[in-house]
Design an enzyme around this catalytic site. Structure first.
Site, PDB file in Angstrom:
ATOM      1  N   GLU A 189       4.392  10.348  -5.975  1.00  0.00           N
ATOM      2  CA  GLU A 189       3.594   9.299  -6.620  1.00  0.00           C
ATOM      3  C   GLU A 189       2.167   9.814  -6.849  1.00  0.00           C
ATOM      4  O   GLU A 189       1.507  10.264  -5.917  1.00  0.00           O
ATOM      5  CB  GLU A 189       3.549   8.052  -5.731  1.00  0.00           C
ATOM      6  CG  GLU A 189       2.818   6.903  -6.390  1.00  0.00           C
ATOM      7  CD  GLU A 189       2.792   5.644  -5.525  1.00  0.00           C
ATOM      8  OE1 GLU A 189       2.486   5.739  -4.329  1.00  0.00           O
ATOM      9  OE2 GLU A 189       3.077   4.564  -6.073  1.00  0.00           O
ATOM     10  N   GLY A 230       2.845   2.359   5.292  1.00  0.00           N
ATOM     11  CA  GLY A 230       4.005   1.487   5.490  1.00  0.00           C
ATOM     12  C   GLY A 230       4.866   1.981   6.653  1.00  0.00           C
ATOM     13  O   GLY A 230       5.334   1.197   7.488  1.00  0.00           O
ATOM     14  N   GLY A 279       0.830  -1.204   0.000  1.00  0.00           N
ATOM     15  CA  GLY A 279       0.000   0.000   0.000  1.00  0.00           C
ATOM     16  C   GLY A 279       0.856   1.241   0.000  1.00  0.00           C
ATOM     17  O   GLY A 279       1.979   1.225  -0.524  1.00  0.00           O
ATOM     18  N   SER A 280       0.352   2.293   0.617  1.00  0.00           N
ATOM     19  CA  SER A 280       1.040   3.583   0.542  1.00  0.00           C
ATOM     20  C   SER A 280       2.284   3.602   1.442  1.00  0.00           C
ATOM     21  O   SER A 280       2.344   2.911   2.460  1.00  0.00           O
ATOM     22  CB  SER A 280       0.091   4.704   0.958  1.00  0.00           C
ATOM     23  OG  SER A 280      -0.314   4.512   2.292  1.00  0.00           O
ATOM     24  N   THR A 281       3.241   4.438   1.074  1.00  0.00           N
ATOM     25  CA  THR A 281       4.451   4.600   1.879  1.00  0.00           C
ATOM     26  C   THR A 281       4.082   5.169   3.241  1.00  0.00           C
ATOM     27  O   THR A 281       4.666   4.799   4.267  1.00  0.00           O
ATOM     28  CB  THR A 281       5.455   5.499   1.128  1.00  0.00           C
ATOM     29  OG1 THR A 281       5.815   4.811  -0.082  1.00  0.00           O
ATOM     30  CG2 THR A 281       6.707   5.766   1.930  1.00  0.00           C
ATOM     31  N   GLU A 317       5.606  -3.525   0.764  1.00  0.00           N
ATOM     32  CA  GLU A 317       5.718  -3.202  -0.662  1.00  0.00           C
ATOM     33  C   GLU A 317       4.947  -1.909  -0.854  1.00  0.00           C
ATOM     34  O   GLU A 317       3.725  -1.891  -0.741  1.00  0.00           O
ATOM     35  CB  GLU A 317       5.155  -4.355  -1.496  1.00  0.00           C
ATOM     36  CG  GLU A 317       5.690  -4.357  -2.899  1.00  0.00           C
ATOM     37  CD  GLU A 317       4.765  -3.648  -3.859  1.00  0.00           C
ATOM     38  OE1 GLU A 317       4.994  -2.445  -4.098  1.00  0.00           O
ATOM     39  OE2 GLU A 317       3.819  -4.286  -4.337  1.00  0.00           O
ATOM     40  N   CYS A 352       1.927   0.375  -8.552  1.00  0.00           N
ATOM     41  CA  CYS A 352       3.063   0.915  -7.825  1.00  0.00           C
ATOM     42  C   CYS A 352       4.310   0.953  -8.696  1.00  0.00           C
ATOM     43  O   CYS A 352       5.183   1.789  -8.507  1.00  0.00           O
ATOM     44  CB  CYS A 352       3.309   0.089  -6.572  1.00  0.00           C
ATOM     45  SG  CYS A 352       3.236  -1.664  -6.887  1.00  0.00           S
TER      46      CYS A 352
HETATM   47  P1  NAI Z   1      -3.465   2.801   1.968  1.00  0.00           P
HETATM   48  O1  NAI Z   1      -2.031   2.505   2.167  1.00  0.00           O
HETATM   49  O2  NAI Z   1      -4.184   3.646   2.973  1.00  0.00           O
HETATM   50  O3  NAI Z   1      -4.293   1.419   1.843  1.00  0.00           O
HETATM   51  C1  NAI Z   1      -3.732   0.145   1.637  1.00  0.00           C
HETATM   52  C2  NAI Z   1      -4.293  -0.844   2.651  1.00  0.00           C
HETATM   53  O4  NAI Z   1      -3.873  -0.499   3.951  1.00  0.00           O
HETATM   54  C3  NAI Z   1      -5.816  -0.897   2.718  1.00  0.00           C
HETATM   55  O5  NAI Z   1      -6.217  -2.237   2.939  1.00  0.00           O
HETATM   56  C4  NAI Z   1      -6.124  -0.035   3.934  1.00  0.00           C
HETATM   57  O6  NAI Z   1      -7.362  -0.349   4.540  1.00  0.00           O
HETATM   58  C5  NAI Z   1      -4.982  -0.408   4.839  1.00  0.00           C
HETATM   59  N1  NAI Z   1      -4.655   0.587   5.862  1.00  0.00           N
HETATM   60  C6  NAI Z   1      -4.873   1.923   5.847  1.00  0.00           C
HETATM   61  N2  NAI Z   1      -4.411   2.496   6.967  1.00  0.00           N
HETATM   62  C7  NAI Z   1      -3.879   1.514   7.727  1.00  0.00           C
HETATM   63  C8  NAI Z   1      -3.229   1.474   8.990  1.00  0.00           C
HETATM   64  N3  NAI Z   1      -3.010   2.573   9.709  1.00  0.00           N
HETATM   65  N4  NAI Z   1      -2.782   0.276   9.460  1.00  0.00           N
HETATM   66  C9  NAI Z   1      -2.962  -0.841   8.746  1.00  0.00           C
HETATM   67  N5  NAI Z   1      -3.584  -0.872   7.552  1.00  0.00           N
HETATM   68  C10 NAI Z   1      -4.035   0.292   7.032  1.00  0.00           C
HETATM   69  O7  NAI Z   1      -3.612   3.429   0.538  1.00  0.00           O
HETATM   70  P2  NAI Z   1      -4.770   4.412   0.004  1.00  0.00           P
HETATM   71  O8  NAI Z   1      -5.063   5.480   1.009  1.00  0.00           O
HETATM   72  O9  NAI Z   1      -5.887   3.590  -0.466  1.00  0.00           O
HETATM   73  O10 NAI Z   1      -4.014   5.093  -1.232  1.00  0.00           O
HETATM   74  C11 NAI Z   1      -3.209   6.232  -1.029  1.00  0.00           C
HETATM   75  C12 NAI Z   1      -1.995   6.224  -1.928  1.00  0.00           C
HETATM   76  O11 NAI Z   1      -1.191   5.101  -1.627  1.00  0.00           O
HETATM   77  C13 NAI Z   1      -2.273   6.090  -3.397  1.00  0.00           C
HETATM   78  O12 NAI Z   1      -2.565   7.320  -3.975  1.00  0.00           O
HETATM   79  C14 NAI Z   1      -0.987   5.504  -3.895  1.00  0.00           C
HETATM   80  O13 NAI Z   1      -0.057   6.545  -4.106  1.00  0.00           O
HETATM   81  C15 NAI Z   1      -0.517   4.634  -2.770  1.00  0.00           C
HETATM   82  N6  NAI Z   1      -0.847   3.197  -2.967  1.00  0.00           N
HETATM   83  C16 NAI Z   1       0.145   2.347  -3.320  1.00  0.00           C
HETATM   84  C17 NAI Z   1      -0.141   1.019  -3.569  1.00  0.00           C
HETATM   85  C18 NAI Z   1       0.907   0.048  -3.974  1.00  0.00           C
HETATM   86  O14 NAI Z   1       0.589  -0.939  -4.625  1.00  0.00           O
HETATM   87  N7  NAI Z   1       2.145   0.234  -3.577  1.00  0.00           N
HETATM   88  C19 NAI Z   1      -1.505   0.506  -3.492  1.00  0.00           C
HETATM   89  C20 NAI Z   1      -2.490   1.469  -3.048  1.00  0.00           C
HETATM   90  C21 NAI Z   1      -2.143   2.777  -2.820  1.00  0.00           C
END
Ligand code: NAI
Ligand code: MG
Length: 490
Positions: free
Chosen positions: A400, A252, A247-249, A269, A303
């Site tokens: 990004e 992460g 997910g997002s940095t 990742e 990503c």
């Molecule tokens: P996010 O990182 O918030 O979401 C990814 C996952 O993490 C989801 O299942 C979410 O419910 C979960 N999550 C959110 N906050 C959490 C926390 N504090 N502890 C544990 N799990 C948590 O990503 P979001 O807000 O949907 O997208 C934001 C940006 O992140 C995008 O604009 C993009 O730049 C990046 N992103 C990168 C991805 C990748 O494949 N590397 C995938 C999705 C988003």
């Protein structure tokens, strides 16, 4: 929703394709989903449900249970129990049989998974059908083969599983990310609690139904739904031995600080800002297709998207013209139409983020090119966008965007482009287009990127490890290397 006739303009000639929508008659989506814990569907103790939308229509598809701390605890306990009583006691050969069975069932139900992925997440059916679902099945097949061969995977080392793996995945490749996470955990003898993203939970819940059909022992894989708070409960649970996150940095980093001082192993990742580099000796037409695929594929929700293009000066004008011509022919619209190249943006929030970056690009004085295509009234859409006249310091070059937005810069020498390409906090992937093998070897060794594609882009294989450097995270998924984060060396 059916596509209006997609119009293509090539020079002075206009073509239009009749809509070719994929049938949805074979798709079975319930109106409400509970939590999949201990092999059974259980009502959430929170008593709350949230809605998952179709981003191309903004209509509700289903209600999905919101897991709170008590639910997360139940899921982790179910995974622990399954680990202690069944899964860790099975031989690798027996575990492998289950994983093969999962792979075969995904193949049998591939069309249903593909349609649900496109409805829930907005990606074109061509991609979910040809990429997401076949790769998910391939990942289970490949990894199943290792389950009884761990002594060859880790020669001269004795390994054992970690225990319970908490896995949190994003919305850009929902089923595929579930496969990347679940398969290696099971092959190495761990049990799983998986949390899909809140905007795309449906294929993971479909996978739960499939796991029941595969007769996977109860509790070996538990699937719980919810947003960030649910994810955080999973990360902070004391009885989880390993966290795997994509997910997002930003999130992460939160996870990394949450696990500091615990014995939890982690793999992250995260984001990326990949350079796609076109040299003057590149096969130009092939490169243009690769650039288009690299950034507009899956609406740029990738990503490893090739979001920063570097073109060597002598071919700059030629490549830009060809890119603009090609962008003008891309079909944006109904994800279920087989003609569609670019589907819907995954959510209103992501649409807002992408628009914010496009505005920032314009404010910084960059020159924008967008195709003249029309987009549907309802739903979340961004036309394929190209920015020229950007600086290395531009916000849209540094950050990004995660959308169909490409920035272009020119370069003269190899050293200059390596310096520019590496000048980012990320290091997930890169692309190189040249006729010269020596140039490829030179660049691949100097690029700070986990994956470097040469004369192609966005190619994946389960045998090939994937993962980043710097703020793109750490740990590898896929291949032999993808098994290591799920074992301890005795
Ligand atoms: P996010 O990182 O918030 O979401 C990814 C996952 O993490 C989801 O299942 C979410 O419910 C979960 N999550 C959110 N906050 C959490 C926390 N504090 N502890 C544990 N799990 C948590 O990503 P979001 O807000 O949907 O997208 C934001 C940006 O992140 C995008 O604009 C993009 O730049 C990046 N992103 C990168 C991805 C990748 O494949 N590397 C995938 C999705 C988003
Ligand atoms: Mg959805």
């Amino acid at each position: 929703m059916t596509n209006k006739k997609a119009k293509l303009k090539l020079g002075n000639t206009s073509f239009s394709y009749a809509p070719a929508p994929e049938s949805t008659s074979h798709v079975n989506i319930k109106s409400q989903y509970d939590l999949f814990i201990g092999g059974k569907w259980q009502k959430p103790s929170s008593k709350k449900y949230f809605t998952t939308l179709n981003p191309s229509t903004e209509k509700e598809i289903a209600k999905v249970a919101l897991a709170d701390k008590t639910d997360v605890n139940k899921a982790v306990m179910a995974a622990r129990m399954a680990y202690e009583t069944t899964w860790s006691k099975l031989s690798g050969k027996e575990r492998g049989k289950y994983i093969y069975r999962i792979a075969r069932l995904i193949q049998e139900r591939a069309r249903e998974f593909a349609v649900i992925e496109s409805i829930d997440g907005g990606k074109p059916i061509r991609e979910s059908r040809d990429i997401d679902v076949p790769l998910a099945a391939a990942h289970f097949f490949y990894t199943a083969g290792w389950a009884d061969k761990l002594e060859y995977a880790f020669p001269q080392r004795e390994v054992s599983p970690l225990g319970v793996a908490g896995q949190i995945i994003p919305w850009n490749f929902p089923l595929l990310m579930a496969a990347w996470k679940i398969a290696p955990a099971l092959a190495t003898g761990n049990t799983v609690v998986l949390k899909p993203a809140e905007t795309t939970p449906l294929t993971a819940l479909k996978l739960a139904e499939l796991l029941q059909d595969a007769e996977l022992p109860d509790g070996v894989v538990n699937i719980i739904t919810g947003a960030g708070e649910t994810g955080a409960h999973l990360v902070n649970h004391k009885d989880v031995n390993k966290i795997a996150f994509t997910g997002s940095t930003h999130v992460g980093k939160l996870i990394q600080s949450a696990v500091v001082g615990t014995s939890k192993k982690t793999t992250l990742e995260l984001g990326g800002k990949a350079a796609n580099i076109i040299f003057e000796d590149a096969p130009i037409d092939q490169a243009v297709e690769g650039i288009i695929n690299g950034i507009y594929f899956n609406q740029g929700h990738v990503c490893c998207a090739g979001s920063r293009l570097f073109i060597q000066e002598p071919v700059y004008d030629q490549v830009i013209q060809k890119l603009k011509d090609r962008i003008s022919t891309l079909i944006v619209g109904d994800p279920l139409d087989k003609n569609t190249d670019i589907g819907a943006i995954n959510s209103k929030e992501q649409l807002k983020t992408i628009k914010k970056y496009i505005k920032a690009g314009l404010e910084e004085g960059a020159e924008i090119f967008q195709s003249a295509c029309s987009v549907p009234k309802e739903g979340f859409w961004v036309k394929p966008t190209l920015f020229t006249g950007v600086a290395q310091s531009s916000k849209i070059v540094q950050e990004e965007i995660f959308g169909p937005v490409l920035t272009v810069q020119s370069f003269r020498t190899v050293d200059e482009v390596i310096q520019k390409a590496n000048n980012t906090p990320y290091g997930l992937s890169a692309g190189i287009w040249t006729d010269k093998g020596s140039k490829i070897f030179n660049l691949t060794s100097q690029m700070k990127a986990g994956v470097v594609w040469a004369n192609t882009y966005n190619k994946f294989d389960p045998a090939s490890p994937f993962g980043g450097y710097k703020e793109s995270g750490f740990g590898r998924e896929g291949g032999l290397q993808g098994l290591a984060p799920y074992v301890q060396f005795n």
